[in-house]
Write a protein that holds these residues in place. Sequence first.
Motif, mmCIF file in Angstrom:
data_model
loop_
_atom_site.group_PDB
_atom_site.id
_atom_site.type_symbol
_atom_site.label_atom_id
_atom_site.label_comp_id
_atom_site.label_asym_id
_atom_site.label_seq_id
_atom_site.Cartn_x
_atom_site.Cartn_y
_atom_site.Cartn_z
ATOM 1 N N LEU A 94 0.878 -1.174 0.000
ATOM 2 C CA LEU A 94 0.000 0.000 0.000
ATOM 3 C C LEU A 94 0.914 1.223 0.000
ATOM 4 O O LEU A 94 1.734 1.387 0.899
ATOM 5 N N PRO A 95 0.831 2.062 -1.026
ATOM 6 C CA PRO A 95 1.760 3.197 -1.117
ATOM 7 C C PRO A 95 1.638 4.150 0.079
ATOM 8 O O PRO A 95 0.548 4.333 0.627
ATOM 9 N N VAL A 96 2.750 4.762 0.445
ATOM 10 C CA VAL A 96 2.745 5.782 1.492
ATOM 11 C C VAL A 96 1.818 6.900 1.034
ATOM 12 O O VAL A 96 1.870 7.330 -0.110
ATOM 13 N N GLY A 97 0.932 7.335 1.887
ATOM 14 C CA GLY A 97 0.001 8.391 1.533
ATOM 15 C C GLY A 97 -1.184 7.909 0.699
ATOM 16 O O GLY A 97 -1.932 8.727 0.162
ATOM 17 N N SER A 98 -1.347 6.607 0.583
ATOM 18 C CA SER A 98 -2.457 6.074 -0.205
ATOM 19 C C SER A 98 -3.795 6.589 0.317
ATOM 20 O O SER A 98 -4.006 6.710 1.519
ATOM 21 N N LYS A 99 -4.703 6.847 -0.599
ATOM 22 C CA LYS A 99 -6.038 7.296 -0.211
ATOM 23 C C LYS A 99 -6.873 6.146 0.352
ATOM 24 O O LYS A 99 -7.964 6.372 0.860
ATOM 25 N N PHE A 100 -6.356 4.899 0.261
ATOM 26 C CA PHE A 100 -7.057 3.767 0.865
ATOM 27 C C PHE A 100 -6.756 3.640 2.357
ATOM 28 O O PHE A 100 -7.490 2.970 3.082
ATOM 29 N N ILE A 101 -5.672 4.268 2.838
ATOM 30 C CA ILE A 101 -5.321 4.185 4.265
ATOM 31 C C ILE A 101 -6.456 4.793 5.085
ATOM 32 O O ILE A 101 -6.952 5.884 4.776
ATOM 33 N N GLY A 102 -6.879 4.057 6.104
ATOM 34 C CA GLY A 102 -7.978 4.495 6.955
ATOM 35 C C GLY A 102 -9.349 4.120 6.407
ATOM 36 O O GLY A 102 -10.361 4.428 7.009
ATOM 37 N N ARG A 103 -9.370 3.460 5.262
ATOM 38 C CA ARG A 103 -10.635 3.047 4.646
ATOM 39 C C ARG A 103 -10.737 1.525 4.671
ATOM 40 O O ARG A 103 -9.729 0.826 4.689
ATOM 41 N N PRO A 104 -11.948 0.985 4.612
ATOM 42 C CA PRO A 104 -12.106 -0.476 4.628
ATOM 43 C C PRO A 104 -11.678 -1.099 3.295
ATOM 44 O O PRO A 104 -11.786 -0.480 2.228
ATOM 45 N N MET A 105 -11.195 -2.334 3.382
ATOM 46 C CA MET A 105 -10.748 -3.052 2.201
ATOM 47 C C MET A 105 -11.845 -3.141 1.142
ATOM 48 O O MET A 105 -11.569 -3.098 -0.058
ATOM 49 N N GLY A 106 -13.096 -3.265 1.572
ATOM 50 C CA GLY A 106 -14.218 -3.353 0.639
ATOM 51 C C GLY A 106 -14.318 -2.179 -0.304
ATOM 52 O O GLY A 106 -14.878 -2.302 -1.401
ATOM 53 N N ASP A 107 -13.768 -1.018 0.098
ATOM 54 C CA ASP A 107 -13.807 0.157 -0.771
ATOM 55 C C ASP A 107 -12.997 -0.038 -2.055
ATOM 56 O O ASP A 107 -13.202 0.683 -3.027
ATOM 57 N N ALA A 156 -2.840 -3.905 -8.811
ATOM 58 C CA ALA A 156 -1.712 -3.033 -8.436
ATOM 59 C C ALA A 156 -1.974 -1.592 -8.888
ATOM 60 O O ALA A 156 -1.715 -0.640 -8.147
ATOM 61 N N GLN A 157 -2.521 -1.417 -10.077
ATOM 62 C CA GLN A 157 -2.845 -0.067 -10.576
ATOM 63 C C GLN A 157 -3.956 0.561 -9.735
ATOM 64 O O GLN A 157 -3.891 1.748 -9.407
ATOM 65 N N LEU A 158 -4.959 -0.238 -9.379
ATOM 66 C CA LEU A 158 -6.055 0.256 -8.545
ATOM 67 C C LEU A 158 -5.537 0.725 -7.174
ATOM 68 O O LEU A 158 -5.891 1.797 -6.701
ATOM 69 N N ILE A 159 -4.667 -0.063 -6.578
ATOM 70 C CA ILE A 159 -4.108 0.288 -5.262
ATOM 71 C C ILE A 159 -3.263 1.552 -5.367
ATOM 72 O O ILE A 159 -3.310 2.416 -4.501
ATOM 73 N N ASP A 160 -2.479 1.675 -6.439
ATOM 74 C CA ASP A 160 -1.657 2.885 -6.647
ATOM 75 C C ASP A 160 -2.520 4.122 -6.874
ATOM 76 O O ASP A 160 -2.233 5.194 -6.353
ATOM 77 N N ARG A 161 -3.572 3.954 -7.650
ATOM 78 C CA ARG A 161 -4.437 5.088 -8.027
ATOM 79 C C ARG A 161 -5.299 5.574 -6.862
ATOM 80 O O ARG A 161 -5.571 6.746 -6.730
ATOM 81 N N GLY A 162 -5.773 4.640 -6.044
ATOM 82 C CA GLY A 162 -6.649 5.010 -4.933
ATOM 83 C C GLY A 162 -8.104 4.931 -5.346
ATOM 84 O O GLY A 162 -8.416 4.645 -6.504
ATOM 85 N N PRO A 163 -9.002 5.202 -4.403
ATOM 86 C CA PRO A 163 -10.436 5.105 -4.696
ATOM 87 C C PRO A 163 -10.869 6.154 -5.718
ATOM 88 O O PRO A 163 -10.297 7.225 -5.809
ATOM 89 N N SER A 164 -11.892 5.784 -6.486
ATOM 90 C CA SER A 164 -12.413 6.706 -7.511
ATOM 91 C C SER A 164 -13.161 7.843 -6.878
ATOM 92 O O SER A 164 -13.848 7.735 -5.932
#
Length: 164
Positions: A94-107, A156-164
């Motif tokens: 999970l990239p540093v500063g990822s927009k997924f951090i603090g969000r549930p995996m389901g997102d 991997a691209q989805l994880i790098d990009r973050g949530p839409s």
Amino acid sequence: MGVRIERVDLPGIGVRNDVITASGRRIAVVSHRSGERDLALFDVDDPDASTDSIPLTDDEAAALAEVLGASLTLSRLSSLGEKATGLYTEEIALPVGSKFIGRPMGDTKARTLTGSSIVAIARGTQAVPSPTPDVIFEPGDVLLAVGTRKGLDALAQLIDRGPS
């Protein structure tokens, strides 16, 4: 590959579950009627003689079960690619500063969007095997995923990009 497990009733004490290893060693978990439990090792030459007993708290027993379960899950997953052509396992940080951090995996909607599944999360020295969609991502998480090459690349691209 069968594993031999023997259950021994201990009158007035509880139950002992023995796992006999391929080398013939006997490891047991003694579950006391009081709820306490001990991990016991037995003499190689005398399967009735315990050489050591380690009392475990609830937290220690849970941690040991988690570590053993997680390491088994990870080793089985890493060997999948040898057995199933076109199926791969991959670690995705999970990239540093990822927009997924603090969000549930389901997102991530990983399975729906990529066809790949996140089957475990390595979190420091801990592992979260079979994470549910409500598991919250934390900084430093490494995702263990299973899928096709194309699906894992998309994940991997989805994880790098973050949530839409």
